[in-house]
Design a protein around this motif. Structure first.
Motif: not given
Length: 210
Positions: A149-178
């Motif tokens: 967890s991070h608490r910075e400035g006025n960030v509404t909300g950012i969530h990121q999930v990384d799936f690290l595999l042997a030779n690749e990475k899948i990232t699912l990210s969501h940012e609330a802009l308002s």
């Protein structure tokens, strides 16, 4: 989405109306011809505090609850209320995040055994609970114990999930802009909920799964 065929406006009571989310819900409600914010109301929308949620439960009315940091005791009260009236709880009312929850469920089934999964979230410095309720829901879906967890400035909300595999990475990210993204979802939830039978609902119940 489920449409409400009635022409009657859904009357909404706001618990936490002086908070940032309460003010945003009111602002959007004033532009929505299908709803009206009143005292009493057909449906309670709760963006307040654990004590505020207890008051919302005591009203014994259909309840849309987005308050985070709730105790197990309060969740038990929400479930008990859902035996009498419809209750919809979500830690995040963004429609995009609701779809992210669906995608995480899909990815977990296929990658849980092969991937190292990490969850990271960032919010504004005034957010009290950490990890966020949304990150906790992600962790529950993925059966992951640790959240960064991070608490910075006025960030509404950012969530990121990384799936690290042997030779690749899948990232699912969501940012609330308002905060409007949360308020829009809460109003949609209220319109869905007010004529539903008693049950404990989630965002998944009125968003078509992918």
């Amino acid at each position: 989405m489920h449409a409400n065929c009635s022409t009657k406006k859904v009357e909404i009571f706001l618990m936490g109306k002086e908070g940032k989310m309460g003010k945003m819900v009111r602002e959007l409600a004033e532009k929505d011809p299908e709803v009206e914010v009143v005292e009493g109301g057909d449906v309670v929308i709760d963006f307040s505090s654990p004590e505020g949620t207890k008051k919302a439960i005591a009203m014994q009315k259909p309840l849309v609850c987005g308050t985070t940091g709730l105790s197990e005791e309060i969740f038990e009260q929400l479930h008990a209320l859902s035996k009498k009236v419809p209750v919809l709880y979500s830690p995040n009312f963004s429609l995009g995040m609701a779809l992210c929850f669906e995608m995480l469920t899909f990815l977990k089934k296929r990658l849980k055994k092969q991937a190292k999964i990490t969850i990271e979230e960032t919010h504004h410095t005034q957010k009290i609970d950490a990890p966020s309720g949304t990150a906790k829901r992600m962790a529950k879906i993925l059966e992951v114990e640790e959240v960064l967890s991070h608490r910075e400035g006025n960030v509404t909300g950012i969530h990121q999930v990384d799936f690290l595999l042997a030779n690749e990475k899948i990232t699912l990210s969501h940012e609330a802009l308002s905060r409007a993204s949360f308020a829009e979802g809460a109003l949609m939830a209220a319109k869905f909920l007010w004529n539903q039978p008693p049950k404990y609902y989630s965002m998944r119940d009125f968003i078509n799964p992918i």
